[in-house]
Scaffold this motif. Structure first.
Motif, PDB file in Angstrom:
ATOM      1  N   GLY A 192       0.821  -1.203   0.000  1.00 62.02           N
ATOM      2  CA  GLY A 192       0.000   0.000   0.000  1.00 62.02           C
ATOM      3  C   GLY A 192       0.853   1.251   0.000  1.00 62.02           C
ATOM      4  N   PRO A 193       0.752   2.055   1.065  1.00 59.39           N
ATOM      5  CA  PRO A 193       1.355   3.400   1.034  1.00 59.39           C
ATOM      6  C   PRO A 193       2.876   3.435   1.106  1.00 59.39           C
ATOM      7  CG  PRO A 193       0.335   2.976   3.171  1.00 59.39           C
ATOM      8  CD  PRO A 193      -0.073   1.859   2.276  1.00 59.39           C
ATOM      9  N   GLN A 194       3.529   2.362   1.525  1.00 59.03           N
ATOM     10  CA  GLN A 194       4.990   2.420   1.574  1.00 59.03           C
ATOM     11  C   GLN A 194       5.627   2.321   0.187  1.00 59.03           C
ATOM     12  OE1 GLN A 194       7.253   3.187   3.629  1.00 59.03           O
ATOM     13  NE2 GLN A 194       6.581   2.813   5.715  1.00 59.03           N
ATOM     14  N   LEU A 195       5.030   1.572  -0.730  1.00 56.94           N
ATOM     15  CA  LEU A 195       5.678   1.359  -2.011  1.00 56.94           C
ATOM     16  C   LEU A 195       4.711   1.296  -3.190  1.00 56.94           C
ATOM     17  CD1 LEU A 195       8.120   0.777  -3.807  1.00 56.94           C
ATOM     18  CD2 LEU A 195       7.920  -1.645  -3.176  1.00 56.94           C
ATOM     19  N   ASP A 196       3.853   0.280  -3.226  1.00 51.69           N
ATOM     20  CA  ASP A 196       3.102   0.016  -4.452  1.00 51.69           C
ATOM     21  C   ASP A 196       2.165   1.163  -4.823  1.00 51.69           C
ATOM     22  OD1 ASP A 196       4.390  -2.375  -4.726  1.00 51.69           O
ATOM     23  OD2 ASP A 196       2.746  -3.607  -3.974  1.00 51.69           O
ATOM     24  N   ALA A 197       1.514   1.764  -3.829  1.00 51.40           N
ATOM     25  CA  ALA A 197       0.596   2.868  -4.144  1.00 51.40           C
ATOM     26  C   ALA A 197       1.329   4.080  -4.707  1.00 51.40           C
ATOM     27  CB  ALA A 197      -0.227   3.235  -2.913  1.00 51.40           C
ATOM     28  N   PRO A 198       2.359   4.600  -4.040  1.00 50.98           N
ATOM     29  CA  PRO A 198       3.047   5.756  -4.634  1.00 50.98           C
ATOM     30  C   PRO A 198       3.780   5.438  -5.926  1.00 50.98           C
ATOM     31  CG  PRO A 198       4.201   5.020  -2.665  1.00 50.98           C
ATOM     32  CD  PRO A 198       2.889   4.304  -2.696  1.00 50.98           C
ATOM     33  N   LEU A 199       4.268   4.203  -6.069  1.00 48.05           N
ATOM     34  CA  LEU A 199       4.949   3.842  -7.312  1.00 48.05           C
ATOM     35  C   LEU A 199       3.968   3.807  -8.479  1.00 48.05           C
ATOM     36  CD1 LEU A 199       7.536   3.081  -8.736  1.00 48.05           C
ATOM     37  CD2 LEU A 199       7.213   0.711  -7.981  1.00 48.05           C
ATOM     38  N   SER A 200       2.696   3.555  -8.190  1.00 47.27           N
ATOM     39  CA  SER A 200       1.714   3.465  -9.271  1.00 47.27           C
ATOM     40  C   SER A 200       1.440   4.817  -9.922  1.00 47.27           C
ATOM     41  CB  SER A 200       0.409   2.862  -8.753  1.00 47.27           C
ATOM     42  OG  SER A 200      -0.262   3.765  -7.875  1.00 47.27           O
ATOM     43  N   ASP A 201       1.514   5.908  -9.141  1.00 47.70           N
ATOM     44  CA  ASP A 201       1.121   7.195  -9.729  1.00 47.70           C
ATOM     45  C   ASP A 201       1.977   8.387  -9.308  1.00 47.70           C
ATOM     46  OD1 ASP A 201       0.280   7.519  -7.106  1.00 47.70           O
ATOM     47  OD2 ASP A 201      -1.853   7.701  -7.563  1.00 47.70           O
ATOM     48  N   GLY A 202       2.982   8.166  -8.447  1.00 49.10           N
ATOM     49  CA  GLY A 202       3.785   9.283  -7.969  1.00 49.10           C
ATOM     50  C   GLY A 202       4.558  10.003  -9.048  1.00 49.10           C
ATOM     51  N   LEU A 203       4.919   9.301 -10.119  1.00 49.24           N
ATOM     52  CA  LEU A 203       5.556   9.927 -11.278  1.00 49.24           C
ATOM     53  C   LEU A 203       4.604  10.024 -12.462  1.00 49.24           C
ATOM     54  CD1 LEU A 203       9.097   8.257 -11.205  1.00 49.24           C
ATOM     55  CD2 LEU A 203       8.479  10.538 -10.410  1.00 49.24           C
ATOM     56  N   ARG A 204       3.752   9.020 -12.631  1.00 45.19           N
ATOM     57  CA  ARG A 204       2.860   9.014 -13.795  1.00 45.19           C
ATOM     58  C   ARG A 204       1.894  10.198 -13.771  1.00 45.19           C
ATOM     59  NH1 ARG A 204       2.454   3.124 -12.860  1.00 45.19           N
ATOM     60  NH2 ARG A 204       3.577   2.024 -14.520  1.00 45.19           N
ATOM     61  N   TYR A 205       1.331  10.472 -12.596  1.00 39.17           N
ATOM     62  CA  TYR A 205       0.358  11.570 -12.524  1.00 39.17           C
ATOM     63  C   TYR A 205       0.983  12.914 -12.873  1.00 39.17           C
ATOM     64  CZ  TYR A 205      -2.799  15.069 -10.627  1.00 39.17           C
ATOM     65  OH  TYR A 205      -3.591  16.173 -10.474  1.00 39.17           O
ATOM     66  N   PRO A 206       2.101  13.314 -12.240  1.00 35.97           N
ATOM     67  CA  PRO A 206       2.673  14.606 -12.643  1.00 35.97           C
ATOM     68  C   PRO A 206       3.185  14.617 -14.075  1.00 35.97           C
ATOM     69  CG  PRO A 206       4.081  13.512 -11.028  1.00 35.97           C
ATOM     70  CD  PRO A 206       2.803  12.753 -11.082  1.00 35.97           C
ATOM     71  N   ALA A 207       3.640  13.470 -14.586  1.00 35.53           N
ATOM     72  CA  ALA A 207       4.067  13.425 -15.991  1.00 35.53           C
ATOM     73  C   ALA A 207       2.900  13.735 -16.915  1.00 35.53           C
ATOM     74  CB  ALA A 207       4.662  12.061 -16.317  1.00 35.53           C
ATOM     75  N   GLN A 208       1.724  13.178 -16.613  1.00 37.13           N
ATOM     76  CA  GLN A 208       0.535  13.468 -17.418  1.00 37.13           C
ATOM     77  C   GLN A 208       0.082  14.903 -17.229  1.00 37.13           C
ATOM     78  OE1 GLN A 208      -1.159  11.693 -19.789  1.00 37.13           O
ATOM     79  NE2 GLN A 208      -2.235  13.642 -20.035  1.00 37.13           N
ATOM     80  N   LEU A 209       0.217  15.414 -16.003  1.00 37.23           N
ATOM     81  CA  LEU A 209      -0.241  16.770 -15.712  1.00 37.23           C
ATOM     82  C   LEU A 209       0.569  17.817 -16.477  1.00 37.23           C
ATOM     83  CD1 LEU A 209      -2.469  18.073 -14.080  1.00 37.23           C
ATOM     84  CD2 LEU A 209      -0.916  18.223 -12.128  1.00 37.23           C
ATOM     85  N   ILE A 210       1.782  17.461 -16.880  1.00 38.61           N
ATOM     86  CA  ILE A 210       2.551  18.382 -17.723  1.00 38.61           C
ATOM     87  C   ILE A 210       1.744  18.768 -18.969  1.00 38.61           C
ATOM     88  CG2 ILE A 210       4.591  18.570 -19.209  1.00 38.61           C
ATOM     89  CD1 ILE A 210       6.081  16.811 -17.184  1.00 38.61           C
ATOM     90  N   ASP A 211       1.017  17.810 -19.538  1.00 40.69           N
ATOM     91  CA  ASP A 211       0.195  18.090 -20.722  1.00 40.69           C
ATOM     92  C   ASP A 211      -1.078  18.846 -20.372  1.00 40.69           C
ATOM     93  OD1 ASP A 211       1.941  16.813 -22.443  1.00 40.69           O
ATOM     94  OD2 ASP A 211       0.886  14.888 -22.349  1.00 40.69           O
ATOM     95  N   ASP A 212      -1.639  18.573 -19.187  1.00 40.28           N
ATOM     96  CA  ASP A 212      -2.978  19.073 -18.871  1.00 40.28           C
ATOM     97  C   ASP A 212      -2.994  20.348 -18.038  1.00 40.28           C
ATOM     98  OD1 ASP A 212      -3.809  16.768 -20.140  1.00 40.28           O
ATOM     99  OD2 ASP A 212      -4.050  15.627 -18.282  1.00 40.28           O
ATOM    100  N   TYR A 213      -1.873  20.723 -17.478  1.00 42.17           N
ATOM    101  CA  TYR A 213      -1.824  21.850 -16.542  1.00 42.17           C
ATOM    102  C   TYR A 213      -1.978  23.188 -17.281  1.00 42.17           C
ATOM    103  CZ  TYR A 213      -0.110  24.612 -12.554  1.00 42.17           C
ATOM    104  OH  TYR A 213       0.021  25.493 -11.515  1.00 42.17           O
ATOM    105  N   PRO A 214      -2.664  24.158 -16.691  1.00 39.10           N
ATOM    106  CA  PRO A 214      -2.827  25.471 -17.339  1.00 39.10           C
ATOM    107  C   PRO A 214      -1.582  26.349 -17.177  1.00 39.10           C
ATOM    108  CG  PRO A 214      -3.987  25.457 -15.239  1.00 39.10           C
ATOM    109  CD  PRO A 214      -3.480  24.055 -15.457  1.00 39.10           C
ATOM    110  N   TRP A 215      -0.556  26.037 -17.935  1.00 41.84           N
ATOM    111  CA  TRP A 215       0.675  26.823 -17.869  1.00 41.84           C
ATOM    112  C   TRP A 215       0.419  28.272 -18.273  1.00 41.84           C
ATOM    113  CZ3 TRP A 215       4.404  24.390 -15.405  1.00 41.84           C
ATOM    114  CH2 TRP A 215       4.467  22.991 -15.467  1.00 41.84           C
TER     115      TRP A 215
END
Length: 518
Positions: free
Chosen positions: A105-128
């Motif tokens: 859960g929170p020690q590894l698998d949960a943050p590994l699932s989206d800790g980089l993927r989410y901000p990487a995607q947000l680069i495209d979607d963020y209102p720069w």
């Protein structure tokens, strides 16, 4: 025991794996008190090398402006971490003492699932860039196009605690790097190996330019304070105790540091009269997870007097069945705390609870039976606690629950809010509408209803009051790693007017002269 992972003993500065000028220091396994390896011990000079590298990389490369490149680099790091997931799991169990089950859960698998993927995607979607439309500005006599740009802050000092080290680190560097900042990551001396692994993977498996990400390990906390003092560092992103957060605010004032501080908590679970009492009491064992080493742990449980005796009996049976144990065992909920210092501190709080008159039902300050080595604390249940007692007001950071009776709903809300902290809370009720209504009255930043928790890289996390400043994750987290720049230029659709010439009349969607920006 599974095979030992390959520990990285070197830190990473300016794209290279390097040793420390102060030699090395030993990393201990808190479950056995045995050394699991040595790691580079940085001096203040090493830290300044890292700061200089981060400053140079921000100022002299296109990292801050090349969105597509940043996204590609973050996904490269994601792939590299996935390849070493199981080694990282074993590493966290060994150095953090976290139970194996929690790594799912929170020690590894949960943050590994989206800790980089989410901000990487947000680069495209963020209102720069956002447009405020055109407006006539009386001070210049010009019909003006106005925009707001979001730009990276600059150099980020990311200081990480020992309780959930990878989880905190990956969310910090994911959002800081995605927004175009450069980073100096300073892990806690108790849990350095997951951070040096990150450094090695960045150096060997990604195209992240030298200096953009640095990892500095040190046995001396004051080496990390150089991040707060240096005028070359623009923002401190810190997760840890409120006392250290206050020191960072004070020391950073001279250089006007931007701050994100995720600090302590003394969260309360309110079990309403209409709640499923068994489910509500299950929330009471949360402080035993990872030996209570979680800032958002609900360490106060508020029970209605009408159901108090029944609830206390349930809790007593639950706590009697929880024993601290080997974190390698998949059935262990409560492993060791991180150090002898922390163990002794927690036992001191337990004794203070006894001395102040709380009723001890399970546990206590004595060493657990059969555990002669390791930094273990007995899961401890106090009942008949007054909210003014030390164990109800101060963050213990150990497996200790304070059960507090209340007479009516307003009383429960008052008790829950009567705390210097405001990080998290829980409400238990048979009615969702009822739970939502109570949740709106709680002064805390992260509320769960009926056992749910809104955890994820897209969910802002942080607190009110002494629990901190700012939010980690979500677009709110992205925002805090950016500066706002307002830009104006003559609207291309109309010629420039001379000063004093009448402007256009008010138009829908535009500011009139009386509201002009001056």
């Amino acid at each position: 025991m599974p095979d030992l992972p390959r520990f990285e003993s070197q830190m990473m500065i300016d794209g290279k794996l390097v040793g420390g000028r102060n030699g090395t220091f030993v990393n201990l396994n808190p479950a056995t008190e045995e050394a699991i390896g040595e790691v580079a011990d940085a001096s203040t000079a090493d830290m300044h090398r890292a700061i200089d590298a981060a400053r140079r990389a921000f100022d002299d490369t296109d990292w801050s402006t090349n969105h597509a490149f940043r996204q590609r680099c973050l996904l490269q790091l994601q792939e590299a971490l996935e390849a070493e997931r199981e080694e990282l799991r074993e590493e966290l169990i060994l150095e953090a003492g976290c139970p194996r089950a929690i790594t799912a859960g929170p020690q590894l698998d949960a943050p590994l699932s989206d800790g980089l993927r989410y901000p990487a995607q947000l680069i495209d979607d963020y209102p720069w860039e956002t447009s405020l439309g055109d407006a006539f500005v009386s001070v210049t006599g010009v019909n003006t196009t106005r925009k707001v740009w979001r730009e990276p802050v600059g150099v980020v000092g990311a200081i990480v605690p020992w309780n959930f080290p990878f989880e905190v680190a990956i969310h910090k560097i994911g959002q800081a790097l995605a927004t175009g900042n450069t980073v100096v990551l300073k892990p806690a001396p108790d849990t350095p190996f997951n951070a040096t692994r990150l450094g090695r993977l960045i150096a060997e498996n990604t195209d992240i330019p030298a200096g953009v990400a640095n990892v500095v390990t040190s046995s001396d906390h004051l080496v990390g304070e150089e991040l707060t003092l240096s005028p070359k560092v623009d923002l401190i992103s810190f997760t840890g105790s409120t006392a250290v957060g206050q020191r960072i605010m004070e020391k950073g004032a001279a250089t006007m540091k931007r701050l994100f501080l995720e600090l302590g908590g003394k969260s309360a679970t309110i079990v309403l009269e209409d709640a499923d009492l068994a489910l509500g009491c299950m929330m009471g064992i949360a402080p035993c997870m990872h030996a209570g080493q979680g800032c958002a742990n609900p360490t106060r449980l508020l029970l209605p007097r009408s159901r108090y005796d029944e609830g206390v009996a349930m809790l007593q049976a639950m706590y009697a069945g929880i024993a601290p144990g080997d974190p390698q065992d998949a059935s262990t909920l409560c492993g060791p705390v991180i150090s002898a210092k922390q163990r002794n501190r927690i036992r001191g709080y337990i004794q203070k609870g006894i001395d102040e008159g709380a009723r001890l039902l399970v546990g206590g300050p004595d060493a657990p039976d059969g555990l002669d080595r390791g930094y273990f604390v007995r899961p401890t249940l106090f009942v008949d606690v007054d909210n003014s007692m030390t164990i109800a007001q101060e963050e213990i950071f150990g497996p200790v629950l304070a059960v507090i009776p209340y007479t009516h709903e307003d009383d429960a809300v008052r008790i829950a809010n009567d705390s210097p902290y405001g990080l998290a809370g829980n409400v238990m009720s048979a009615s969702l509408d009822h739970a939502l209504a109570v949740a709106r009255r709680l002064r805390a930043g992260f509320i769960g209803l009926n056992g749910a928790a809104g955890y994820g890289a897209d969910t802002p996390f942080g607190g009110y009051k002494a629990s901190g400043v700012g939010r980690q994750n979500g677009t709110a987290g992205f925002d805090q790693y950016t500066e706002i720049k307002s830009v104006a230029y003559p609207a291309v659709s109309e010629p420039r007017r001379r000063r004093g010439e009448a402007g256009p009349p008010n138009q829908p969607g535009r500011l009139g002269e009386s509201h002009a920006v001056v």
